[in-house]
Design a protein around this motif. Structure first.
Motif, PDB file in Angstrom:
ATOM      1  N   SER A 131      -6.420   5.360   7.189  1.00 20.25           N
ATOM      2  CA  SER A 131      -5.505   6.411   6.730  1.00 20.25           C
ATOM      3  C   SER A 131      -4.133   5.837   6.401  1.00 20.25           C
ATOM      4  CB  SER A 131      -5.366   7.496   7.798  1.00 20.25           C
ATOM      5  OG  SER A 131      -6.605   8.076   8.079  1.00 20.25           O
ATOM      6  N   GLY A 132      -3.660   4.917   7.249  1.00 19.78           N
ATOM      7  CA  GLY A 132      -2.373   4.279   6.976  1.00 19.78           C
ATOM      8  C   GLY A 132      -2.407   3.457   5.702  1.00 19.78           C
ATOM      9  N   ILE A 134      -4.418   3.956   3.104  1.00 18.44           N
ATOM     10  CA  ILE A 134      -4.483   4.887   1.966  1.00 18.44           C
ATOM     11  C   ILE A 134      -3.102   5.464   1.689  1.00 18.44           C
ATOM     12  CG2 ILE A 134      -5.394   7.127   1.247  1.00 18.44           C
ATOM     13  CD1 ILE A 134      -8.010   6.366   2.631  1.00 18.44           C
ATOM     14  N   ALA A 135      -2.376   5.801   2.736  1.00 25.61           N
ATOM     15  CA  ALA A 135      -1.023   6.345   2.554  1.00 25.61           C
ATOM     16  C   ALA A 135      -0.116   5.332   1.872  1.00 25.61           C
ATOM     17  CB  ALA A 135      -0.441   6.769   3.902  1.00 25.61           C
ATOM     18  N   GLU A 136      -0.235   4.057   2.240  1.00 24.22           N
ATOM     19  CA  GLU A 136       0.583   3.022   1.600  1.00 24.22           C
ATOM     20  C   GLU A 136       0.219   2.856   0.129  1.00 24.22           C
ATOM     21  OE1 GLU A 136       0.288  -0.619   3.772  1.00 24.22           O
ATOM     22  OE2 GLU A 136       1.150   0.238   5.587  1.00 24.22           O
ATOM     23  N   GLU A 137      -1.063   2.986  -0.196  1.00 25.18           N
ATOM     24  CA  GLU A 137      -1.496   2.841  -1.582  1.00 25.18           C
ATOM     25  C   GLU A 137      -1.080   4.035  -2.437  1.00 25.18           C
ATOM     26  OE1 GLU A 137      -3.121   0.307  -3.134  1.00 25.18           O
ATOM     27  OE2 GLU A 137      -2.919  -0.880  -1.314  1.00 25.18           O
ATOM     28  N   ILE A 138      -1.075   5.216  -1.844  1.00 23.11           N
ATOM     29  CA  ILE A 138      -0.802   6.438  -2.608  1.00 23.11           C
ATOM     30  C   ILE A 138       0.695   6.679  -2.784  1.00 23.11           C
ATOM     31  CG2 ILE A 138      -1.010   8.957  -2.466  1.00 23.11           C
ATOM     32  CD1 ILE A 138      -3.777   8.612  -1.421  1.00 23.11           C
ATOM     33  N   THR A 139       1.523   6.138  -1.905  1.00 20.35           N
ATOM     34  CA  THR A 139       2.960   6.402  -1.939  1.00 20.35           C
ATOM     35  C   THR A 139       3.600   6.110  -3.293  1.00 20.35           C
ATOM     36  OG1 THR A 139       3.106   6.044   0.441  1.00 20.35           O
ATOM     37  CG2 THR A 139       5.155   5.873  -0.814  1.00 20.35           C
ATOM     38  N   VAL A 142       2.622   8.888  -5.725  1.00 18.67           N
ATOM     39  CA  VAL A 142       3.286  10.154  -5.419  1.00 18.67           C
ATOM     40  C   VAL A 142       4.741  10.104  -5.875  1.00 18.67           C
ATOM     41  CG1 VAL A 142       4.046  11.641  -3.510  1.00 18.67           C
ATOM     42  CG2 VAL A 142       1.734  10.712  -3.518  1.00 18.67           C
ATOM     43  N   ASP A 143       5.410   8.977  -5.660  1.00 15.11           N
ATOM     44  CA  ASP A 143       6.796   8.850  -6.108  1.00 15.11           C
ATOM     45  C   ASP A 143       6.902   8.934  -7.624  1.00 15.11           C
ATOM     46  OD1 ASP A 143       7.679   8.628  -3.505  1.00 15.11           O
ATOM     47  OD2 ASP A 143       7.733   6.429  -3.535  1.00 15.11           O
TER      48      ASP A 143
END
Length: 183
Positions: A131-132, A134-139, A142-143
């Motif tokens: 999950s961490g 994926i969050a780093e890849e998606i950030t 999203v920005d």
């Protein structure tokens, strides 16, 4: 004329022809007419529409947002996150004595042991790591999407609804300062 059963894209026909000699009494004529199904045509139309939209989106350029608007949104987001952290801290301080009291019984001890056991399971730790990641890849995506939306808002909608929206945000901030302060 009688038709034998077959797949819908092939039509078989059998024709009975009277013959004067002693040959076969019927002659078989086969015609293979193929037609496309409606689903195949809809899929082709959908693909053509997607390609046309991709081309049209690549031709249009999204305006960049004003730095003042970006700073304002970042400030509001930071303040809102502070409000949530403050609220979480208050809720935790209120709930901690109740949870301690519930943990003294047999059922409370079993629940506490269950959750402590969950924290040591490698499956849960693997899920947290994925999950961490994926969050780093998606950030960054999203920005980029956020900046695009701010650019579209700043260029097309802000001249018309910007002042009204700003006034509504100021009113909401007053209520949030009372019920959900940032500090």
């Amino acid at each position: 004329m009688t038709c034998a059963s077959s797949p819908p894209y092939i039509i078989w026909s059998r024709c009975a022809l009277p013959v004067a000699d002693n040959s076969l009494s019927e002659q078989t004529v086969t015609s293979g007419i193929q037609t496309q199904s409606i689903a195949d045509m809809n899929a082709k139309y959908a693909i053509a529409l997607i390609l046309a939209l991709q081309v049209s989106m690549s031709l249009c350029e999204v305006p960049a947002p004003d730095q003042e608007l970006v700073d304002k949104v970042i400030d509001m987001r930071t303040t809102f996150l502070k409000r949530l952290v403050n609220f979480y801290g208050k809720m935790q301080s209120v709930a901690a004595p109740v949870i301690e009291k519930l943990g003294e019984g047999d059922n409370g001890k079993a629940v506490k042991e269950f959750f402590e056991g969950l924290q040591t399971k490698p499956e849960l730790q693997a899920i947290a790591k994925v999950s961490g990641g994926i969050a780093e890849e998606i950030t960054p995506l999203v920005d980029k999407a956020r900046l695009s939306i701010l650019g579209l808002y700043g260029h097309y909608a802000r001249p018309y609804v910007g002042q009204f929206l700003s006034d509504q945000i100021d009113i909401t901030k007053k209520f949030l300062d009372i019920f959900l302060p940032a500090e």
